[in-house]
Design a protein around this motif. Structure first.
Motif, PDB file in Angstrom:
ATOM      1  N   THR A   1       0.850  -1.178   0.000  1.00 23.92           N
ATOM      2  CA  THR A   1       0.000   0.000   0.000  1.00 23.92           C
ATOM      3  C   THR A   1       0.888   1.230   0.000  1.00 23.92           C
ATOM      4  O   THR A   1       2.106   1.129   0.141  1.00 23.92           O
ATOM      5  N   GLN A   2       0.305   2.397  -0.207  1.00 23.59           N
ATOM      6  CA  GLN A   2       1.096   3.614  -0.110  1.00 23.59           C
ATOM      7  C   GLN A   2       0.273   4.743   0.476  1.00 23.59           C
ATOM      8  O   GLN A   2      -0.952   4.733   0.424  1.00 23.59           O
ATOM      9  N   MET A   3       0.974   5.697   1.069  1.00 18.93           N
ATOM     10  CA  MET A   3       0.276   6.861   1.618  1.00 18.93           C
ATOM     11  C   MET A   3       1.071   8.117   1.333  1.00 18.93           C
ATOM     12  O   MET A   3       2.273   8.083   1.124  1.00 18.93           O
ATOM     13  N   ILE A   4       0.360   9.233   1.323  1.00 18.31           N
ATOM     14  CA  ILE A   4       0.978  10.515   1.010  1.00 18.31           C
ATOM     15  C   ILE A   4       1.400  11.186   2.311  1.00 18.31           C
ATOM     16  O   ILE A   4       0.633  11.252   3.272  1.00 18.31           O
ATOM     17  N   ILE A   5       2.647  11.656   2.330  1.00 17.93           N
ATOM     18  CA  ILE A   5       3.216  12.248   3.537  1.00 17.93           C
ATOM     19  C   ILE A   5       3.292  13.754   3.365  1.00 17.93           C
ATOM     20  O   ILE A   5       3.767  14.235   2.342  1.00 17.93           O
TER      21      ILE A   5
ATOM     22  N   VAL B   1       4.971  -1.042   2.775  1.00 18.86           N
ATOM     23  CA  VAL B   1       4.198   0.198   2.852  1.00 18.86           C
ATOM     24  C   VAL B   1       5.068   1.269   2.204  1.00 18.86           C
ATOM     25  O   VAL B   1       6.235   1.417   2.562  1.00 18.86           O
ATOM     26  N   PHE B   2       4.533   1.952   1.200  1.00 20.49           N
ATOM     27  CA  PHE B   2       5.301   2.995   0.523  1.00 20.49           C
ATOM     28  C   PHE B   2       4.824   4.365   0.989  1.00 20.49           C
ATOM     29  O   PHE B   2       3.649   4.550   1.296  1.00 20.49           O
ATOM     30  N   TYR B   3       5.766   5.297   1.018  1.00 20.60           N
ATOM     31  CA  TYR B   3       5.438   6.679   1.370  1.00 20.60           C
ATOM     32  C   TYR B   3       5.734   7.570   0.183  1.00 20.60           C
ATOM     33  O   TYR B   3       6.688   7.348  -0.543  1.00 20.60           O
ATOM     34  N   SER B   4       4.910   8.580  -0.002  1.00 16.22           N
ATOM     35  CA  SER B   4       5.157   9.471  -1.105  1.00 16.22           C
ATOM     36  C   SER B   4       5.066  10.897  -0.590  1.00 16.22           C
ATOM     37  O   SER B   4       4.035  11.331  -0.082  1.00 16.22           O
ATOM     38  N   ALA B   5       6.204  11.611  -0.682  1.00 12.54           N
ATOM     39  CA  ALA B   5       6.233  12.996  -0.210  1.00 12.54           C
ATOM     40  C   ALA B   5       5.268  13.806  -1.060  1.00 12.54           C
ATOM     41  O   ALA B   5       5.263  13.703  -2.277  1.00 12.54           O
TER      42      ALA B   5
ATOM     43  N   TYR C   1      11.209   5.754   5.411  1.00 15.47           N
ATOM     44  CA  TYR C   1      11.673   4.502   4.806  1.00 15.47           C
ATOM     45  C   TYR C   1      12.735   3.843   5.678  1.00 15.47           C
ATOM     46  O   TYR C   1      12.753   2.627   5.837  1.00 15.47           O
ATOM     47  N   GLN C   2      13.648   4.662   6.242  1.00 12.99           N
ATOM     48  CA  GLN C   2      14.671   4.076   7.115  1.00 12.99           C
ATOM     49  C   GLN C   2      14.019   3.370   8.302  1.00 12.99           C
ATOM     50  O   GLN C   2      14.382   2.247   8.651  1.00 12.99           O
ATOM     51  N   ALA C   3      13.020   4.026   8.897  1.00 12.91           N
ATOM     52  CA  ALA C   3      12.338   3.428  10.040  1.00 12.91           C
ATOM     53  C   ALA C   3      11.566   2.182   9.597  1.00 12.91           C
ATOM     54  O   ALA C   3      11.519   1.175  10.319  1.00 12.91           O
ATOM     55  N   ASP C   4      10.991   2.234   8.390  1.00 15.33           N
ATOM     56  CA  ASP C   4      10.257   1.097   7.845  1.00 15.33           C
ATOM     57  C   ASP C   4      11.188  -0.105   7.702  1.00 15.33           C
ATOM     58  O   ASP C   4      10.831  -1.238   8.016  1.00 15.33           O
ATOM     59  N   TRP C   5      12.425   0.161   7.257  1.00 19.08           N
ATOM     60  CA  TRP C   5      13.399  -0.929   7.165  1.00 19.08           C
ATOM     61  C   TRP C   5      13.714  -1.477   8.542  1.00 19.08           C
ATOM     62  O   TRP C   5      13.854  -2.678   8.726  1.00 19.08           O
ATOM     63  N   LEU C   6      13.830  -0.584   9.548  1.00 18.08           N
ATOM     64  CA  LEU C   6      14.108  -1.042  10.909  1.00 18.08           C
ATOM     65  C   LEU C   6      13.001  -1.974  11.390  1.00 18.08           C
ATOM     66  O   LEU C   6      13.254  -2.965  12.071  1.00 18.08           O
ATOM     67  N   LEU C   7      11.754  -1.670  11.015  1.00 21.91           N
ATOM     68  CA  LEU C   7      10.636  -2.532  11.415  1.00 21.91           C
ATOM     69  C   LEU C   7      10.742  -3.893  10.748  1.00 21.91           C
ATOM     70  O   LEU C   7      10.516  -4.925  11.364  1.00 21.91           O
TER      71      LEU C   7
END
Lengths: 454, 255
Positions: free
Chosen positions: A220-224, A250-254, A280-286
């Motif tokens: 999924t993705q969300m707008i940041i 989970v993708f983030y899009s600025a 994304y860095q935190a997502d990788w940590l998860l």
């Protein structure tokens, strides 16, 4: 309108969709079919913004019936509209695939009339690809929120990965900015995909030829940055999605301001790319480092540090955890050391079975020691000593102070802050300070701040 | 390490083939020494060392190959893949690695803290990384029902591309021409052969140019200007690969 124009319009409309991965399923080729997939995914080109092109990422149509305020394709935005025919799209995919331009197809669509009608035409395009052209490569399809569950089931049997965009990080923002979409309409297909995908995996374990439903899972993705949620809220939501719906990514899009609207950030706002990077860095940590959202951020500290990556931030908050002894520490502890990732940790584990590791050995193994050296011991000896300022300088994330020639036109050789640089650097440069000097000033200040904290 | 005791200053010369290299490994055991250098036919005409010519003998090469196979997949792959490298000194690095593995057994492959193992691992990784770049960036052109591609790799990566493209295009004929080394991988009617070729210069016809133009149009439409970062692009796709990627060529329509 010829095919090239259509392709350009529909690719341009799809480019803000961030998911362009071809990973998650390993399927070798077979005679009578065209294509194969690789579990790690394969990139095939890199655009001048440094993003990977893995799939033919297009919208089936950009003639949208909805009017979501953050979206370029909303009904009220005057821009050229186009729609593929299912066969055109299939031929295009095969032509590109044979030439090794792409790894497969990423098919999304604007809402063409109704969600059901849109899904049916997308399914027809995928059916032609899979059944008539015997296409065995990767297909990522979007499930349109609000579509009939039977259509979601059909598309799941044709695609490798499905995704439903959560769009915004909270139901409140969704109501405010995307009035045509509701939280329930988004979460229902997500739950259905998770359940059917798990069921299909169980069946496949028993019957080798059972039909595979979205074998590469869902994302999924969300707008940041379009709405006021904090990083901590977003990260907790992410963690919840991974746990509850077994998402792969989970993708983030600025958020890039595309329209003037009182509910949205002003048009002159810089897209929050550094924040996206930290997420994304935190997502990788998860996903790969066994961290939980509550360890990375908290209610009292709900925002990421701009100048430090989340792992370094955690390490500085937990001095009692360090140093870690590389010759005996368990993998989970190695993974907490700034600079040591899953690959280095694995190589350390393998190598230390045969030999005792000191600093020269770690260097040969290929462990990046710039940050790690201050957090480890080798055979009881401290790996490196540094003054507080040296340690702080090693920990600061150089990406936050990136400056370079971006060449926005052919004769443009002026250095500018890179898009991912910290907002403070952008602000100083916008105020007329030379970019290199702006970055140095901000870095010095961050360094002083951090030195005091250590 | 026991084998370091008998370092000599002899340089081995061999014919540059893989069996020839295996015979060097054999000779190093037979002569109870580690050579100071292992040289292919074109390397180092004059050396400070005394040199020994190592003849290629099929039976000896088979014995060493069988020995390497017994050491397990990791060791065998590392020697085979590392041998495709064109880095100077790769022969000696692989010979020392092979000797270490024969002494310590398969577990030696994981001793990445050891200089010899690390050197062999770096060779293998360099070749694999470049092969992966060509799996990503190679571009086929279709002419007369057959797909053809030209690549300019530093290492001899063709054997590593073979499995991927044969699996991906199971019913197609294709040819990949390695212009640096003058070798082509030809797959025709389900059979694969390697050919020595001088050049392969087919011009794309109008239909093919149409596909390339479409692809270029798609590629250009994808860029988000606000995020433009050419340095990041070059990190992922270094410039030396660009001449094999049709979307990176200057636009033919532009004057």
């Amino acid at each position: 309108m010829d095919l090239a124009d259509k392709l350009a319009i529909l690719a341009d409309s799809a480019k803000y969709d961030v998911a362009c991965t071809s990973s998650g399923v390993e399927r070798p080729g077979r005679h009578g079919a065209l294509g194969s997939t690789a579990a790690a995914g394969i990139c095939h080109a890199f655009t001048p913004d440094g993003r990977c092109v893995s799939l033919l990422k297009v919208l089936f149509s950009n003639a949208c019936a909805y009017d979501c305020s953050y979206c370029v394709n909303r009904r009220s935005n005057p821009r050229p509209r186009a729609t593929f025919t299912p066969r055109e799209l299939a031929e295009l995919t095969i032509g590109f695939y044979r030439r090794n331009y792409i790894e497969g197809l990423f098919l999304s669509s604007a809402v063409l009339g109704s969600p059901d009608a849109t899904m049916e035409r997308m399914i027809e395009a995928l059916r032609i690809l899979r059944e008539e052209y015997r296409f065995n490569g990767y297909i990522h399809a979007k499930a349109i929120p609000g579509a009939d569950p039977r259509l979601v089931e059909r598309i799941g049997l044709l695609a490798d990965r499905l995704s439903v965009n959560i769009e915004l990080p909270s139901a409140k923002s969704l109501d405010a900015l995307a009035p045509d979409k509701s939280k329930a309409a988004i979460l229902r297909p997500m739950g259905q995909i998770a359940a059917q995908s798990a069921e299909s995996r169980r069946d496949l374990a028993v019957y080798r030829h059972a039909p595979a439903f979205a074998p590469a899972g869902q994302s999924t993705q969300m707008i940041i940055g379009a709405s006021p949620e904090s990083d901590f809220q977003i990260l907790r939501l992410t963690e919840g999605l991974y746990k509850k719906y077994a998402l792969k990514r989970v993708f983030y899009s600025a958020y890039l301001p595309v329209v003037a609207d009182s509910r949205l950030p002003a048009l002159s706002t810089q897209p929050p790319l550094l924040r996206e990077h930290r997420l994304y860095q935190a997502d990788w940590l998860l996903r790969y480092y066994q961290f939980s959202a509550a360890e990375i951020l908290s209610e009292d500290e709900p925002w990421f540090d701009e100048y430090l990556d989340p792992k370094c931030t955690w390490a500085l908050r937990h001095p009692a955890f360090f140093p870690v002894e590389v010759n005996t520490a368990p993998k989970a502890a190695l993974l907490r050391v700034p600079g040591i990732g899953p690959k280095s940790a694995l190589r350390i584990l393998q190598a230390r079975r045969q030999q005792t590791l000191g600093m020269p050995e770690l260097k040969r193994i290929g462990v990046v020691l710039k940050r790690a050296q201050y957090f480890i011991t080798c055979g009881g000896r401290v790996a490196a000593r540094g003054t507080r300022q040296e340690v702080a300088a090693a920990l600061l994330d150089p990406g936050a102070f990136g400056v370079g020639v971006r060449q926005l036109s052919l004769d443009d050789f002026v250095a500018r802050p890179l898009p991912g640089a910290a907002p403070a650097v952008h602000a100083l440069a916008a105020a007329g300070v030379e970019a290199g000097r702006a970055a140095r000033l901000v870095r010095e200040e961050a360094l002083q701040c951090l030195t005091r904290r250590i | 390490m026991p084998y370091q005791a008998h370092m000599t200053d002899t340089a081995y010369r061999y014919d540059g083939t893989f069996p020839g290299f295996l015979c060097c490994v054999f000779a190093s055991f037979a002569r109870r020494e580690i050579p100071a250098a292992v040289l292919g036919p074109e390397e180092g005409q004059t050396t400070l060392f005394g040199s020994a010519d190592i003849a290629t003998d099929a039976a000896r090469a088979r014995r060493v190959a069988a020995g390497l196979a017994r050491l397990g997949g990791t060791v065998r792959e590392r020697v085979l893949t590392g041998f495709l490298s064109t880095d100077p000194g790769k022969d000696l690095a692989l010979l020392r690695f092979a000797r270490l593995c024969f002494t310590l057994g398969p577990r030696a492959a994981n001793m990445l803290g050891d200089p010899d193992v690390a050197a062999a691992f770096a060779l293998e990784r360099g070749v694999n990384n470049e092969a992966h770049k060509f799996i990503e960036f190679l571009r086929f052109e279709e002419r007369g029902g057959m797909l053809g591609a030209v690549i300019h790799p530093n290492h001899c990566v063709l054997p590593l591309l073979r499995a991927h493209f044969c699996s991906r295009l199971p019913d197609e004929d294709f040819l990949i021409f390695d212009a640096t080394h003058g070798i082509a991988l030809l797959r025709q009617n389900g059979a694969v052969q390697y050919l020595a070729m001088e050049r392969y210069a087919p011009a794309p016809d109008a239909a093919e140019q149409g596909w390339q133009a479409l692809w270029r149009r798609f590629f250009q439409a994808l860029t988000i200007e606000e995020r433009r970062d050419p340095g990041l692009q070059r990190n992922h796709a270094p410039k030396r690969y660009w001449r094999d990627m049709c979307e990176m060529w200057p636009d033919p329509a532009a004057p």
